[in-house]
Design an enzyme around this catalytic site. Structure first.
Site, PDB file in Angstrom:
ATOM      1  N   TYR A  30       0.823  -1.211   0.000  1.00 30.57           N
ATOM      2  CA  TYR A  30       0.000   0.000   0.000  1.00 30.57           C
ATOM      3  C   TYR A  30       0.851   1.252   0.000  1.00 30.57           C
ATOM      4  O   TYR A  30       2.078   1.185   0.158  1.00 30.57           O
ATOM      5  CB  TYR A  30      -0.965   0.006   1.190  1.00 30.57           C
ATOM      6  CG  TYR A  30      -0.318   0.346   2.526  1.00 30.57           C
ATOM      7  CD1 TYR A  30       0.515  -0.554   3.176  1.00 30.57           C
ATOM      8  CD2 TYR A  30      -0.534   1.579   3.126  1.00 30.57           C
ATOM      9  CE1 TYR A  30       1.103  -0.235   4.399  1.00 30.57           C
ATOM     10  CE2 TYR A  30       0.054   1.910   4.348  1.00 30.57           C
ATOM     11  CZ  TYR A  30       0.865   1.007   4.982  1.00 30.57           C
ATOM     12  OH  TYR A  30       1.452   1.320   6.174  1.00 30.57           O
ATOM     13  N   ARG A  49       8.037   4.155  -4.701  1.00 30.91           N
ATOM     14  CA  ARG A  49       8.070   3.203  -3.584  1.00 30.91           C
ATOM     15  C   ARG A  49       7.029   2.106  -3.797  1.00 30.91           C
ATOM     16  O   ARG A  49       7.281   0.935  -3.495  1.00 30.91           O
ATOM     17  CB  ARG A  49       7.849   3.929  -2.258  1.00 30.91           C
ATOM     18  CG  ARG A  49       8.060   3.025  -1.051  1.00 30.91           C
ATOM     19  CD  ARG A  49       8.065   3.791   0.259  1.00 30.91           C
ATOM     20  NE  ARG A  49       6.786   4.427   0.518  1.00 30.91           N
ATOM     21  CZ  ARG A  49       6.536   5.221   1.566  1.00 30.91           C
ATOM     22  NH1 ARG A  49       7.469   5.478   2.455  1.00 30.91           N
ATOM     23  NH2 ARG A  49       5.341   5.760   1.723  1.00 30.91           N
ATOM     24  N   ARG A  97      -7.645 -20.609  -1.754  1.00 30.28           N
ATOM     25  CA  ARG A  97      -6.626 -20.405  -0.718  1.00 30.28           C
ATOM     26  C   ARG A  97      -5.471 -21.403  -0.835  1.00 30.28           C
ATOM     27  O   ARG A  97      -5.660 -22.612  -0.683  1.00 30.28           O
ATOM     28  CB  ARG A  97      -7.246 -20.499   0.680  1.00 30.28           C
ATOM     29  CG  ARG A  97      -6.241 -20.109   1.775  1.00 30.28           C
ATOM     30  CD  ARG A  97      -6.829 -20.223   3.168  1.00 30.28           C
ATOM     31  NE  ARG A  97      -5.861 -19.778   4.171  1.00 30.28           N
ATOM     32  CZ  ARG A  97      -4.816 -20.506   4.589  1.00 30.28           C
ATOM     33  NH1 ARG A  97      -4.616 -21.721   4.123  1.00 30.28           N
ATOM     34  NH2 ARG A  97      -3.975 -20.025   5.482  1.00 30.28           N
ATOM     35  N   HIS A  99      -0.950 -21.027  -0.280  1.00 35.95           N
ATOM     36  CA  HIS A  99       0.106 -20.045  -0.045  1.00 35.95           C
ATOM     37  C   HIS A  99       0.848 -19.664  -1.331  1.00 35.95           C
ATOM     38  O   HIS A  99       1.183 -18.509  -1.543  1.00 35.95           O
ATOM     39  CB  HIS A  99       1.121 -20.577   0.973  1.00 35.95           C
ATOM     40  CG  HIS A  99       0.599 -20.616   2.378  1.00 35.95           C
ATOM     41  ND1 HIS A  99      -0.515 -21.347   2.740  1.00 35.95           N
ATOM     42  CD2 HIS A  99       1.034 -20.022   3.506  1.00 35.95           C
ATOM     43  CE1 HIS A  99      -0.737 -21.194   4.029  1.00 35.95           C
ATOM     44  NE2 HIS A  99       0.192 -20.395   4.531  1.00 35.95           N
ATOM     45  N   LYS A 144       6.398  -1.837   1.961  1.00 38.13           N
ATOM     46  CA  LYS A 144       5.200  -1.245   2.583  1.00 38.13           C
ATOM     47  C   LYS A 144       4.045  -2.229   2.431  1.00 38.13           C
ATOM     48  O   LYS A 144       3.156  -2.074   1.596  1.00 38.13           O
ATOM     49  CB  LYS A 144       4.901   0.125   1.959  1.00 38.13           C
ATOM     50  CG  LYS A 144       4.085   1.018   2.895  1.00 38.13           C
ATOM     51  CD  LYS A 144       4.206   2.465   2.516  1.00 38.13           C
ATOM     52  CE  LYS A 144       3.195   3.358   3.221  1.00 38.13           C
ATOM     53  NZ  LYS A 144       3.269   3.386   4.672  1.00 38.13           N
ATOM     54  N   GLU A 176      12.784   2.344  13.853  1.00 38.18           N
ATOM     55  CA  GLU A 176      11.845   3.418  13.498  1.00 38.18           C
ATOM     56  C   GLU A 176      10.758   3.409  14.554  1.00 38.18           C
ATOM     57  O   GLU A 176      11.016   2.991  15.687  1.00 38.18           O
ATOM     58  CB  GLU A 176      11.318   3.201  12.071  1.00 38.18           C
ATOM     59  CG  GLU A 176      10.683   1.839  11.855  1.00 38.18           C
ATOM     60  CD  GLU A 176      10.135   1.618  10.450  1.00 38.18           C
ATOM     61  OE1 GLU A 176       9.969   2.575   9.690  1.00 38.18           O
ATOM     62  OE2 GLU A 176       9.839   0.451  10.129  1.00 38.18           O
ATOM     63  N   LEU A 200      11.145   1.358   7.067  1.00 43.26           N
ATOM     64  CA  LEU A 200      10.489   1.797   5.841  1.00 43.26           C
ATOM     65  C   LEU A 200      11.228   3.035   5.319  1.00 43.26           C
ATOM     66  O   LEU A 200      11.495   3.959   6.097  1.00 43.26           O
ATOM     67  CB  LEU A 200       9.022   2.156   6.121  1.00 43.26           C
ATOM     68  CG  LEU A 200       8.269   2.469   4.839  1.00 43.26           C
ATOM     69  CD1 LEU A 200       7.846   1.179   4.146  1.00 43.26           C
ATOM     70  CD2 LEU A 200       7.066   3.350   5.090  1.00 43.26           C
TER      71      LEU A 200
END
Ligand SMILES: Cc1ncc(COP(=O)(O)O)c(C=O)c1O
Length: 289
Positions: A30, A49, A97, A99, A144, A176, A200
């Site tokens: 995101y 990014r 579903r 992985h 992110k 951070e 990040l």
């Protein structure tokens, strides 16, 4: 209005299937772009990014840079308010579903714009409280990712202490905070951890670093030990929504003299002036889908 898979629609009508891998696995990435007076701030850096996060997670980027820009402008123009936080996420899509990556799934693209909430004047002037915790997240904090349970658990520690952020240490070093980058000041020198897999790469971190360089404020990007953080004259957190915010207490102990310091005051002013400059320029490069 929000954007979902190619369409602008009211949020109540935006639905995704329960088998979306974002819902099942947190398998997505995101961005959050601040928009001032309808001008996105550092949009190209946010899009770079995003492209990097998609490449690192091997999620197909469904749009060109021009298309991303175009969608963002359409969404920004569809809101009744001027200052916005544009959130967008891309998941690996909908699949049975399993992985392992599905073949042929279409990435899901969702975007929304909310009123941008920056720290109120009183908080900027008085500074905020933070607590600390051990950084127990995964070793790819440079992506992110929407898998934010580690960050949520850590943020809750400060929420329960009535503080604005949780500052994180790993192996005795500053990384951070749960949703922001961290800067310390000692004897006039700004210190911040270098970019690595442990933090990040914040867009605001870059702006602050550039402003320091352009204005002759000494800044060292290097490992910062926990004891240096606790003995700092000033501490700041930075993010797209918090901008630059002074931390005046850490785990109940005063930072410096317990008030936002002079280097913070200077950086806050430089940041606000830079924002104004971007807004005045107000340019939106030519966009087409
Ligand atoms: C973990 C983390 N670090 C740093 C940041 C700051 O990044 P930016 O300045 O790009 O908003 C964020 C922002 O959400 C974050 O979640």
């Amino acid at each position: 209005m929000v954007f979902l898979n190619g369409r602008l629609l009211p949020i109540e009508e935006a639905k995704i299937p329960v088998l979306d891998r974002g819902f099942i696995f947190g398998d997505g990435v995101y961005e959050l772009v601040p928009v001032y007076s309808r001008v996105p701030f550092r949009l190209d850096e946010h899009l770079s990014r995003l492209e990097r996060s998609l490449a690192e997670t091997k999620i197909r980027n469904p749009h060109t840079r021009a298309q991303w820009r175009d969608i963002i402008y359409r969404l920004v123009d569809a809101q009744p308010f001027e200052d916005q936080g544009v959130y967008f996420q891309v998941t690996r899509g909908v699949a049975k579903r399993d992985h392992a990556f599905p073949t042929g799934a279409e990435p899901t693209v969702f975007m929304m714009a909310n009123p941008l909430v920056t720290p109120p004047r009183e908080l900027v002037e008085k500074g905020a409280a933070a607590v600390s915790a051990q950084d127990n997240r995964w070793l790819r904090c440079d992506i992110k990712s929407i898998s934010l349970i580690g960050n949520c658990l850590l943020r809750q520690v400060s929420a329960e202490a009535g503080a604005v952020e949780t500052i994180l240490f790993r192996d005795g070093r500053l990384t951070e905070a749960s949703a922001s980058n961290v800067f310390a000041v000692k004897r006039g020198v700004i210190l911040t951890p270098p970019k690595s897999n442990l933090i990040l790469p914040g867009i605001t971190y870059d702006v602050v670093t550039e402003l320091a360089q352009a204005n002759g404020l000494p800044l060292e990007s290097r490992d910062v030990d926990e004891h240096e953080v606790r003995a700092a004259d000033e501490l700041w957190v930075t993010s797209s929504s918090k901008e630059v915010l002074a931390i005046v207490s850490l785990d109940g102990a005063r930072v410096g003299d317990g008030r936002p310091g002079p280097v913070f005051a200077r950086m806050y002013q430089l940041y606000q002036e830079f924002k104004q400059k971007v807004m005045r320029a107000g340019k939106r490069e030519a966009v087409s889908a």
